[in-house]
Design a protein around this motif. Structure first.
Motif, short mmCIF file in Angstrom:
data_model
loop_
_atom_site.label_atom_id
_atom_site.label_comp_id
_atom_site.label_asym_id
_atom_site.label_seq_id
_atom_site.Cartn_x
_atom_site.Cartn_y
_atom_site.Cartn_z
N UNK A 7 0.83 -1.21 0.00
CA UNK A 7 0.00 0.00 0.00
C UNK A 7 0.87 1.26 0.00
N UNK A 8 1.90 1.26 0.89
CA UNK A 8 2.78 2.43 1.02
C UNK A 8 3.51 2.70 -0.30
N UNK A 9 3.92 1.60 -0.95
CA UNK A 9 4.64 1.76 -2.21
C UNK A 9 3.72 2.36 -3.26
N UNK A 29 13.67 1.59 8.54
CA UNK A 29 12.51 2.25 9.14
C UNK A 29 11.20 1.61 8.69
N UNK A 30 11.23 0.30 8.48
CA UNK A 30 10.05 -0.40 7.96
C UNK A 30 8.84 -0.22 8.87
N UNK A 31 9.07 -0.29 10.19
CA UNK A 31 7.94 -0.19 11.13
C UNK A 31 7.25 1.17 11.01
N UNK A 32 8.06 2.23 10.95
CA UNK A 32 7.48 3.57 10.86
C UNK A 32 6.75 3.76 9.53
N UNK A 33 7.34 3.23 8.44
CA UNK A 33 6.71 3.36 7.12
C UNK A 33 5.39 2.59 7.08
N UNK A 34 5.38 1.43 7.72
CA UNK A 34 4.16 0.60 7.67
C UNK A 34 2.97 1.29 8.37
N UNK A 35 3.27 2.24 9.27
CA UNK A 35 2.19 2.95 9.95
C UNK A 35 1.54 4.01 9.05
N UNK A 36 2.29 4.44 8.01
CA UNK A 36 1.76 5.48 7.12
C UNK A 36 0.72 4.86 6.20
N UNK A 37 -0.53 5.32 6.33
CA UNK A 37 -1.59 4.73 5.51
C UNK A 37 -2.35 5.79 4.70
#
Length: 183
Positions: A7-9, A29-37
């Protein structure tokens, strides 16, 4: 288990106006990126430098330009490298057009410079159209010949008129003498 950042991509590709293959997501920073929706969150991550657009891949034309330079010198153009017929590679029509344009340009230039009159121009124009001159040199030789012929004709006609006028004068003198002798 790894977190899916599909989704982020997709959102990043939309925000950065490029394809998904050009998106780089910081692996630390995968965890922080995964929170961005949302797009706004993705834009913030871009500002922070966790997501950015990869540079375009260089497709160098250096080898092409080198080869073209060699071809200009005549390399790589032997019989084994030719796929089309001679006429497909450089059409006879193109050669004819080039030649006829050169000849017509020369004729026009000479007519405008008053080196040839419109009658010579027309005859030579039609001869050029009829494939009489294989190149500029031959046409120039023909022009010089025509001019020489015209000069000779002019000189001969002048001589003839001079001769006629002298004969007339002689006859007039003779007639005058006869008139005087009769009196």
């Amino acid at each position: 288990m790894t977190v899916s950042l599909k989704l982020q991509k997709r959102l990043a590709a939309s925000v950065l106006k490029c394809g998904e293959r050009k998106i780089w997501l910081d692996p630390n920073e995968i965890n922080e990126i995964s929170l961005a929706n949302s797009r706004r969150n993705i834009a913030r991550l871009k500002r922070d430098g966790l997501i950015f657009k990869k540079p375009t891949v260089v497709h160098s034309r250096a080898r092409v330009s080198l080869r073209n330079e060699a071809k200009r010198k005549g390399r790589h153009t032997g019989t084994g490298k030719r796929r089309g017929t001679a006429n497909a590679r450089l059409p006879v029509k193109v050669i004819w057009m080039r030649r006829v344009r050169v000849l017509r340009r020369l004729l026009k230039k000479m007519r405008d410079a008053k080196k040839i009159d419109k009658h010579i121009y027309h005859t030579l124009y039609m001869l050029a159209k009829g494939n009489q001159f294989k190149n500029k040199r031959v046409l120039l030789e023909t022009i010089h010949d025509k001019k020489r012929e015209m000069a000779e004709e002019k000189a001969l006609s002048e001589q003839a008129t001079a001769r006629k006028s002298r004969a007339k004068a002689r006859l007039a003198r003779k007639a005058a003498k006869e008139v005087v002798s009769e009196e």
